[in-house]
Design a protein around this motif. Structure first.
Motif, PDB file in Angstrom:
ATOM      1  N   TYR A  75      49.667  69.740  -6.093  1.00  0.00           N
ATOM      2  CA  TYR A  75      48.303  69.443  -5.918  1.00  0.00           C
ATOM      3  C   TYR A  75      48.396  68.776  -4.429  1.00  0.00           C
ATOM      4  N   GLY A  76      49.095  68.882  -3.531  1.00  0.00           N
ATOM      5  CA  GLY A  76      49.146  68.452  -2.305  1.00  0.00           C
ATOM      6  C   GLY A  76      49.961  67.166  -1.843  1.00  0.00           C
ATOM      7  N   THR A  77      49.796  66.510  -0.867  1.00  0.00           N
ATOM      8  CA  THR A  77      50.183  65.357  -0.453  1.00  0.00           C
ATOM      9  C   THR A  77      49.556  64.264  -0.503  1.00  0.00           C
ATOM     10  N   THR A  78      49.901  63.161  -1.417  1.00  0.00           N
ATOM     11  CA  THR A  78      49.057  62.199  -1.451  1.00  0.00           C
ATOM     12  C   THR A  78      49.716  60.845  -1.562  1.00  0.00           C
ATOM     13  N   ASP A  79      49.355  59.747  -1.421  1.00  0.00           N
ATOM     14  CA  ASP A  79      49.700  58.320  -1.479  1.00  0.00           C
ATOM     15  C   ASP A  79      49.279  57.535  -2.925  1.00  0.00           C
ATOM     16  N   VAL A  80      48.222  58.624  -3.584  1.00  0.00           N
ATOM     17  CA  VAL A  80      47.849  57.934  -4.761  1.00  0.00           C
ATOM     18  C   VAL A  80      48.572  58.102  -5.983  1.00  0.00           C
ATOM     19  N   TRP A  81      48.737  57.131  -6.867  1.00  0.00           N
ATOM     20  CA  TRP A  81      49.609  56.987  -8.075  1.00  0.00           C
ATOM     21  C   TRP A  81      48.667  56.782  -9.032  1.00  0.00           C
ATOM     22  N   ASP A  82      48.846  57.417 -10.279  1.00  0.00           N
ATOM     23  CA  ASP A  82      47.960  57.244 -11.554  1.00  0.00           C
ATOM     24  C   ASP A  82      48.591  56.281 -12.623  1.00  0.00           C
ATOM     25  N   CYS A  83      48.170  55.117 -12.849  1.00  0.00           N
ATOM     26  CA  CYS A  83      48.939  54.661 -13.893  1.00  0.00           C
ATOM     27  C   CYS A  83      48.252  54.966 -15.474  1.00  0.00           C
ATOM     28  N   ILE A  84      49.317  55.513 -16.074  1.00  0.00           N
ATOM     29  CA  ILE A  84      49.025  56.347 -17.227  1.00  0.00           C
ATOM     30  C   ILE A  84      49.275  55.245 -18.607  1.00  0.00           C
ATOM     31  N   ALA A  85      49.852  53.960 -18.418  1.00  0.00           N
ATOM     32  CA  ALA A  85      50.234  53.302 -19.213  1.00  0.00           C
ATOM     33  C   ALA A  85      50.616  51.808 -18.769  1.00  0.00           C
ATOM     34  N   PRO A  86      50.314  50.644 -19.264  1.00  0.00           N
ATOM     35  CA  PRO A  86      50.904  49.461 -18.593  1.00  0.00           C
ATOM     36  C   PRO A  86      52.189  49.667 -17.923  1.00  0.00           C
ATOM     37  N   GLY A  87      52.530  49.492 -16.512  1.00  0.00           N
ATOM     38  CA  GLY A  87      53.646  49.615 -16.039  1.00  0.00           C
ATOM     39  C   GLY A  87      54.144  51.071 -15.852  1.00  0.00           C
ATOM     40  N   GLN A  88      53.466  51.995 -16.065  1.00  0.00           N
ATOM     41  CA  GLN A  88      53.914  53.371 -15.863  1.00  0.00           C
ATOM     42  C   GLN A  88      52.981  54.354 -15.012  1.00  0.00           C
ATOM     43  N   TYR A  89      53.555  54.813 -13.851  1.00  0.00           N
ATOM     44  CA  TYR A  89      53.110  55.648 -12.973  1.00  0.00           C
ATOM     45  C   TYR A  89      53.499  56.727 -12.589  1.00  0.00           C
ATOM     46  N   VAL A  90      52.593  57.892 -12.365  1.00  0.00           N
ATOM     47  CA  VAL A  90      52.963  59.172 -11.976  1.00  0.00           C
ATOM     48  C   VAL A  90      52.074  59.537 -10.609  1.00  0.00           C
ATOM     49  N   SER A  91      52.985  60.330  -9.836  1.00  0.00           N
ATOM     50  CA  SER A  91      52.314  60.718  -8.683  1.00  0.00           C
ATOM     51  C   SER A  91      51.047  61.627  -8.669  1.00  0.00           C
TER      52      SER A  91
END
Length: 108
Positions: A75-91
């Motif tokens: 879905y492109g190039t981004t510096d946004v990271w999604d927090c899906i649970a406490p202490g858990q991130y996906v690009s």
């Protein structure tokens, strides 16, 4: 005498290739990129510890979002990271949010 009830609905289909956010039990979830197992990290970069790998065709809630390492994905190039649970991130490059920016609140 039987009483019939007619319910009319109007549905608008999303354009081809665009997935919609789904609300289940009050939580909005977004689809991960089809054909990818997505890494979940302890922070917003690939240098953070790998916590787990999401299976193919997963839907994830996004609690908040933050800027971090720039990543390129389906879905492109981004510096946004999604927090899906406490202490858990996906690009966000691997989550179909329909936006190049934030879709929820910044992480505090």
């Amino acid at each position: 005498m039987a009483i019939e009830e007619t319910v009319e609905t109007t549905e608008t289909a999303a354009p081809a290739g665009v997935a919609e956010a789904v609300e289940t039990a009050g939580t909005v979830t977004y689809p991960t990129a089809p054909g990818y197992q997505v890494n979940v990290r302890s922070g917003p970069s690939t240098n953070h510890r790998l916590i787990k790998v999401l299976p193919y065709n997963t839907r994830v809630p996004i609690r908040c979002q933050r800027h971090g390492q720039k990543v390129s994905g389906p879905y492109g190039t981004t510096d946004v990271w999604d927090c899906i649970a406490p202490g858990q991130y996906v690009s966000d490059a691997y989550v179909q949010t329909g936006s190049d920016g934030f879709v929820t609140v910044p992480c505090g």
